[in-house]
Write an enzyme that holds these catalytic residues in place. Structure first.
Site, short mmCIF file in Angstrom:
data_model
loop_
_atom_site.label_atom_id
_atom_site.label_comp_id
_atom_site.label_asym_id
_atom_site.label_seq_id
_atom_site.Cartn_x
_atom_site.Cartn_y
_atom_site.Cartn_z
CE1 TYR A 153 -3.61 2.58 0.30
CE2 TYR A 153 -2.16 3.57 1.94
CZ TYR A 153 -3.26 3.65 1.10
OH TYR A 153 -3.98 4.82 1.03
CG ASP A 254 5.56 4.10 1.53
OD1 ASP A 254 5.63 4.79 2.56
OD2 ASP A 254 4.52 3.97 0.86
CE LYS A 283 -0.88 6.26 7.27
NZ LYS A 283 -0.66 5.43 6.10
C1 LIG Z 1 -0.83 5.82 4.74
C2 LIG Z 1 0.25 5.44 3.80
C3 LIG Z 1 0.50 6.19 2.63
C4 LIG Z 1 -0.35 7.37 2.23
O1 LIG Z 1 -0.29 8.42 3.12
P1 LIG Z 1 -1.47 9.53 3.15
O2 LIG Z 1 -0.98 10.54 4.12
O3 LIG Z 1 -2.71 8.81 3.58
O4 LIG Z 1 -1.58 10.06 1.76
C5 LIG Z 1 1.54 5.78 1.82
N1 LIG Z 1 2.30 4.72 2.14
C6 LIG Z 1 2.10 4.00 3.25
C7 LIG Z 1 2.99 2.84 3.55
C8 LIG Z 1 1.06 4.32 4.10
O5 LIG Z 1 0.84 3.57 5.20
#
Ligand SMILES: *Cc1c(COP(=O)(O)O)cnc(C)c1O
Length: 439
Positions: A153, A254, A283
């Site tokens: 994700y 990521d 986050k």
């Molecule tokens: C939540 C998340 C995103 C996206 O972040 P947003 O602030 O919701 O756009 C991207 N990569 C990972 C691994 C995430 O958990």
């Protein structure tokens, strides 16, 4: 309209919400029940009804220090009296410089250039554009794909969505509008899983087949979050990084969910001692206060982009480096570094393991997975989200399962008593047939 306000009831507010306001992944035709929150402090959410709930979600990985934290509040209040925002084109400011210094100092070796973004998805978009511009600068204009893992994700904007798991990301809905990338089988689960020969072969074949036309490999290190809450072995990560070096691909980590201590290390890449070329954080960055993310890269990546045809990185959001968010993010990193966080996360991990031990033997449970301040109970059948939520609220806890995953990722300040209550709520929930779907 003013006159109506006086008579407005909480019920009318909720009715307006149901009719007019989209919530994440919901329908306005069949909206799910939502609970109105009045305030939040520490690990408690206080509902408009007056009820208090123990927070087991950290508002989706973000509120690592809990809510309404005096030091984060003070940082925001101090900054708002200086300036909330100024454009970042042609201007700079102390909050951005302080934050970027801190990010560079805590990030894995080599990551020393920082691009500040408005959200995690944007950070992923920027990382992907960096990788494309990097390869173009090197004359590799034939490279048109990203490599990634199934069950990943990376966010909801278009490019980020294109590297999310094709099934859970519903790629079929958007297939005519989305580039197609190459997906490797998701890693086998288990932090201690020993890679077999067939796993190594699969990775080797995947690179042999796809690397020539690829700009980069993008993945979530060690924990795949919203794509399935899967924990995998550091050896997978090491091997993928080795192949990236061999085939001259960039390695994008990521760390938007895993960063800032959540898995027991400051960044999950450290479990495998691998150094990304590009890393996304978000986050937990602002302690859950404001939306902000960052994309870090190496000098090599930045300088190669600078030597390319465009000569610049082609991105520049309006609210880039928002001073208010920068100030709170700086304060949040300070709090974390001063908090003995490694011990704290270790304690949380031990307690989650202890309190969820009872779930292991339950029929409805497929697997219990715990790493750092993350606990996942995977069930055989999908959870009925609305019913489960109501059950949890009645038990005084805030948990929001999805698909067949019940999970806890609490603020790091949580104590043993609250943690036990969260775990017990899950153990009780998985014993109730009516909270699960039948197909
Ligand atoms: C939540 C998340 C995103 C996206 O972040 P947003 O602030 O919701 O756009 C991207 N990569 C990972 C691994 C995430 O958990």
């Amino acid at each position: 309209m003013k006159g109506i306000d006086k008579f407005k009831t909480a019920e009318m507010d909720l009715e307006f919400d149901r009719r007019h306001i989209w919530h994440p992944y919901t329908s306005l035709l069949h909206p799910l029940k939502v609970y109105a929150v009045r305030s939040a402090a520490g690990v408690r959410l206080k509902l408009e009804s007056g009820q208090e709930l123990i927070d087991g979600m950290s508002s989706w990985w973000a509120a690592i220090h809990g809510y309404n934290h005096p030091q984060l509040n003070a940082a925001a209040k101090h900054q708002i009296d200086q300036m909330s925002h100024v454009m970042f084109g042609g201007l700079t400011h102390a909050p951005a410089i302080d934050l970027c210094q801190k990010l560079v100092s805590i990030s894995p070796e080599g990551l020393e250039k920082v691009f500040l973004c408005d959200s995690g998805s944007v950070a992923v978009e920027v990382a992907m554009k960096m990788a494309i511009q990097y390869q173009h600068s090197k004359g590799n204009t034939n490279k048109k794909k990203f490599l990634t893992l199934s069950k990943g994700y990376h966010g909801d904007t278009n490019a980020a969505m294109s590297v999310c798991d094709p099934v859970s990301g519903m790629h079929h809905l958007f297939q005519d509008f989305m580039p197609k990338h190459a997906f490797m089988d998701a890693p086998k689960m288990g932090y201690d899983y020993q890679l077999r020969q067939e796993d190594q072969q699969l990775i080797a074949q995947f690179f042999a087949k796809n690397a020539a036309e690829a700009v980069a490999f993008i993945l979530e290190p060690i924990v795949q979050g919203a794509g399935g809450m899967r924990v995998y072995a550091p050896n997978y990560l090491r091997l993928i990084k080795q192949y990236c070096i061999q085939y001259d691909l960039l390695f994008i980590a990521d760390e938007i969910a895993t960063g800032f201590g959540r898995t027991g290390r400051m960044f999950a890449c450290e479990h495998a001692a691998v150094q990304p070329d590009i890393m996304c954080v978000g986050k937990g960055l602002t302690g859950g206060y404001l939306t902000m993310a960052a994309t870090l890269c190496t000098a090599n990546v930045a300088h190669t982009i600078g030597r390319g045809a465009a000569g610049v990185l082609m991105h520049g959001p309006t609210f880039m480096a928002n001073p208010l968010a920068c100030a709170v993010a700086s304060a949040s990193i300070d709090l974390l570094l001063r908090s003995n966080w490694e011990q704290k996360i270790k304690d949380i991990e031990q307690k989650l393991t202890l309190y969820l031990a009872a779930a292991n033997s339950l029929d409805r449970v497929k697997e219990v997975r715990i790493i750092g301040a993350i606990a996942v109970v995977e069930t055989h059948k999908a959870v009925h989200v609305e019913k489960a939520q109501a059950f949890f609220v009645a038990r005084g806890v805030w948990l929001r399962p999805f698909r067949n995953l019940l999970y806890i990722m609490p603020p790091y300040i949580i104590d043993a008593v609250d943690l036990q209550q969260l775990c017990q709520a899950i153990v009780s929930a998985v014993q109730l047939a009516e909270l699960f779907k039948n197909d």
